[in-house]
Write a protein that holds these residues in place. Structure first.
Motif, PDB file in Angstrom:
ATOM      1  N   ILE A 181      24.484 -43.099 -32.094  1.00  0.00           N
ATOM      2  CA  ILE A 181      25.562 -42.243 -31.185  1.00  0.00           C
ATOM      3  C   ILE A 181      26.194 -42.912 -30.505  1.00  0.00           C
ATOM      4  CG2 ILE A 181      25.534 -40.782 -29.183  1.00  0.00           C
ATOM      5  CD1 ILE A 181      22.664 -39.572 -30.013  1.00  0.00           C
ATOM      6  N   ALA A 182      26.059 -44.106 -29.865  1.00  0.00           N
ATOM      7  CA  ALA A 182      26.764 -44.980 -29.053  1.00  0.00           C
ATOM      8  C   ALA A 182      27.850 -45.883 -29.837  1.00  0.00           C
ATOM      9  CB  ALA A 182      25.986 -46.160 -28.318  1.00  0.00           C
ATOM     10  N   ALA A 183      27.316 -46.034 -31.231  1.00  0.00           N
ATOM     11  CA  ALA A 183      28.365 -46.762 -32.157  1.00  0.00           C
ATOM     12  C   ALA A 183      29.391 -45.642 -32.435  1.00  0.00           C
ATOM     13  CB  ALA A 183      27.458 -47.097 -33.368  1.00  0.00           C
ATOM     14  N   GLY A 184      28.820 -44.546 -32.812  1.00  0.00           N
ATOM     15  CA  GLY A 184      29.844 -43.385 -33.085  1.00  0.00           C
ATOM     16  C   GLY A 184      30.978 -43.093 -32.129  1.00  0.00           C
ATOM     17  N   ALA A 185      30.410 -43.026 -31.072  1.00  0.00           N
ATOM     18  CA  ALA A 185      31.460 -42.698 -29.789  1.00  0.00           C
ATOM     19  C   ALA A 185      32.586 -43.756 -29.439  1.00  0.00           C
ATOM     20  CB  ALA A 185      30.507 -42.340 -28.757  1.00  0.00           C
ATOM     21  N   THR A 186      31.854 -45.033 -29.344  1.00  0.00           N
ATOM     22  CA  THR A 186      33.002 -46.183 -29.166  1.00  0.00           C
ATOM     23  C   THR A 186      33.494 -46.947 -30.358  1.00  0.00           C
ATOM     24  OG1 THR A 186      31.015 -47.697 -29.330  1.00  0.00           O
ATOM     25  CG2 THR A 186      31.193 -46.562 -27.205  1.00  0.00           C
ATOM     26  N   ARG A 187      32.938 -46.649 -31.537  1.00  0.00           N
ATOM     27  CA  ARG A 187      33.658 -47.174 -32.659  1.00  0.00           C
ATOM     28  C   ARG A 187      33.324 -48.646 -32.826  1.00  0.00           C
ATOM     29  NH1 ARG A 187      39.535 -43.849 -33.964  1.00  0.00           N
ATOM     30  NH2 ARG A 187      38.382 -41.930 -33.981  1.00  0.00           N
ATOM     31  N   GLU A 188      32.187 -49.047 -32.182  1.00  0.00           N
ATOM     32  CA  GLU A 188      31.818 -50.645 -32.380  1.00  0.00           C
ATOM     33  C   GLU A 188      30.417 -50.601 -32.724  1.00  0.00           C
ATOM     34  OE1 GLU A 188      32.139 -52.693 -28.568  1.00  0.00           O
ATOM     35  OE2 GLU A 188      34.255 -51.666 -28.481  1.00  0.00           O
ATOM     36  N   PRO A 189      30.095 -50.307 -33.871  1.00  0.00           N
ATOM     37  CA  PRO A 189      28.910 -50.111 -34.549  1.00  0.00           C
ATOM     38  C   PRO A 189      28.436 -51.550 -34.778  1.00  0.00           C
ATOM     39  CG  PRO A 189      30.592 -49.922 -36.383  1.00  0.00           C
ATOM     40  CD  PRO A 189      31.278 -49.900 -35.049  1.00  0.00           C
ATOM     41  N   PHE A 190      28.969 -52.529 -34.801  1.00  0.00           N
ATOM     42  CA  PHE A 190      28.296 -54.001 -34.950  1.00  0.00           C
ATOM     43  C   PHE A 190      27.578 -54.082 -33.543  1.00  0.00           C
ATOM     44  CE2 PHE A 190      28.062 -58.439 -34.207  1.00  0.00           C
ATOM     45  CZ  PHE A 190      27.546 -58.923 -35.310  1.00  0.00           C
ATOM     46  N   THR A 191      28.226 -53.972 -32.373  1.00  0.00           N
ATOM     47  CA  THR A 191      27.788 -54.212 -31.011  1.00  0.00           C
ATOM     48  C   THR A 191      26.650 -53.600 -30.744  1.00  0.00           C
ATOM     49  OG1 THR A 191      30.167 -54.539 -30.301  1.00  0.00           O
ATOM     50  CG2 THR A 191      28.302 -54.112 -28.679  1.00  0.00           C
ATOM     51  N   PHE A 192      26.457 -52.309 -30.989  1.00  0.00           N
ATOM     52  CA  PHE A 192      25.091 -51.548 -30.767  1.00  0.00           C
ATOM     53  C   PHE A 192      24.068 -51.666 -31.825  1.00  0.00           C
ATOM     54  CE2 PHE A 192      28.584 -49.373 -28.427  1.00  0.00           C
ATOM     55  CZ  PHE A 192      28.117 -49.210 -27.044  1.00  0.00           C
ATOM     56  N   TYR A 193      24.483 -51.881 -33.036  1.00  0.00           N
ATOM     57  CA  TYR A 193      23.316 -52.261 -33.975  1.00  0.00           C
ATOM     58  C   TYR A 193      22.776 -53.610 -33.532  1.00  0.00           C
ATOM     59  CZ  TYR A 193      24.305 -47.878 -36.302  1.00  0.00           C
ATOM     60  OH  TYR A 193      24.656 -46.487 -36.774  1.00  0.00           O
ATOM     61  N   ALA A 194      23.681 -54.539 -33.261  1.00  0.00           N
ATOM     62  CA  ALA A 194      23.228 -55.843 -32.932  1.00  0.00           C
ATOM     63  C   ALA A 194      22.368 -55.678 -31.724  1.00  0.00           C
ATOM     64  CB  ALA A 194      24.382 -56.842 -32.790  1.00  0.00           C
ATOM     65  N   VAL A 195      22.532 -54.769 -30.603  1.00  0.00           N
ATOM     66  CA  VAL A 195      21.781 -54.606 -29.677  1.00  0.00           C
ATOM     67  C   VAL A 195      20.394 -54.178 -29.955  1.00  0.00           C
ATOM     68  CG1 VAL A 195      21.477 -53.412 -27.266  1.00  0.00           C
ATOM     69  CG2 VAL A 195      23.750 -54.470 -27.722  1.00  0.00           C
ATOM     70  N   ALA A 196      20.549 -53.092 -30.951  1.00  0.00           N
ATOM     71  CA  ALA A 196      19.319 -52.227 -31.226  1.00  0.00           C
ATOM     72  C   ALA A 196      18.441 -53.393 -32.095  1.00  0.00           C
ATOM     73  CB  ALA A 196      19.447 -51.205 -32.438  1.00  0.00           C
ATOM     74  N   ALA A 197      19.142 -54.556 -32.918  1.00  0.00           N
ATOM     75  CA  ALA A 197      18.316 -55.338 -33.563  1.00  0.00           C
ATOM     76  C   ALA A 197      17.587 -56.177 -32.712  1.00  0.00           C
ATOM     77  CB  ALA A 197      19.317 -56.223 -34.442  1.00  0.00           C
ATOM     78  N   GLY A 198      18.346 -56.506 -31.521  1.00  0.00           N
ATOM     79  CA  GLY A 198      17.962 -57.585 -30.312  1.00  0.00           C
ATOM     80  C   GLY A 198      16.544 -57.020 -29.546  1.00  0.00           C
ATOM     81  N   VAL A 199      16.687 -55.655 -29.348  1.00  0.00           N
ATOM     82  CA  VAL A 199      15.513 -54.846 -28.738  1.00  0.00           C
ATOM     83  C   VAL A 199      14.472 -54.900 -29.667  1.00  0.00           C
ATOM     84  CG1 VAL A 199      14.756 -52.677 -27.782  1.00  0.00           C
ATOM     85  CG2 VAL A 199      17.156 -53.654 -27.381  1.00  0.00           C
TER      86      VAL A 199
END
Length: 223
Positions: A179-197
């Motif tokens: 949802i965050a990736a779609g709203a901000t159009r920054e998928p790499f950032t948020f999927y990288a955060v998810a991977a880190g978590v």
């Protein structure tokens, strides 16, 4: 953690991920205990039923099982109620992951129980222990030690499999990240955060499992 206003949502999703994984592990252990008992029973029907369960669940992709239970549960509840009833994403995800965990836990516990020397039970009876005392004082500590590495692997796989339940709308870590990736159009950032978590969760889990294994082996280290 701000992440353009989505930091709180990511943390909420991470908490839900841990909750679903922990509950699924608890229910999976219960199912696995029953499944292992059935596989080791003298009843051919129980053994056949347990074998069919583990073969089916381990032979079908996890995502497919989740979808079958989600949509199948909706059909079943609608038929019972006489009107359309949609299965809750949390309930469907928890049920599916518990079923998956139970299948693998069944095999881990079965192997652990079979790995305890039969002479242990005979020695316990010779010491005057009743069946409950034998199970609690002799069988369970050894089964726990033998099963712990396998159960640790089941937990790590289960923790990552929680990402699958995002497809049924449950807003856990993966769903929140999408949802965050779609709203901000920054998928790499948020999927990288998810991977880190996820990596943080698994790292902490590995350290915890290692500590439990050392504790379970503490009696053997002095031999």
């Amino acid at each position: 953690m701000d992440l353009k206003g989505f930091g709180g949502q990511i943390l909420t999703g991470a908490g839900l991920t841990l909750l679903v994984a922990a509950l699924s592990l608890v229910f999976g252990l219960m199912i696995g205990g029953l499944g292992a008992a059935a596989k080791l029973s003298k009843s051919k029907r129980l053994r056949a039923a347990a074998e069919a369960y583990t073969t089916l669940v381990r032979g079908v992709p996890e995502l497919l099982i989740l979808l079958l239970l989600y949509f199948g549960g909706t059909v079943l509840l609608t038929w019972i109620a006489g009107e359309y009833v949609e299965v809750d994403g949390f309930g469907a995800g928890l049920f599916a992951l518990s079923i998956l965990c139970g299948a693998y836990t069944t095999e881990v516990l079965r192997a652990a129980i079979a790995g305890v020397p039969k002479g242990q039970a005979e020695a316990a009876r010779a010491l005057g222990l009743d069946r409950v005392q034998m199970v609690r004082l002799v069988l369970l500590p050894q089964v726990w030690r033998l099963a712990l590495p396998g159960l640790g692997n089941v937990w790590l796989v289960l923790l990552k499999d929680t990402s699958l339940i995002s497809v049924v709308g449950l807003e856990e870590l993966m769903r929140k990240s999408a949802i965050a990736a779609g709203a901000t159009r920054e998928p790499f950032t948020f999927y990288a955060v998810a991977a880190g978590v996820y990596l943080l969760f698994t790292t902490i889990s590995v350290l915890g499992i290692a500590a439990l294994e050392r504790r379970a082996r503490r009696g053997l280290a002095r031999v």
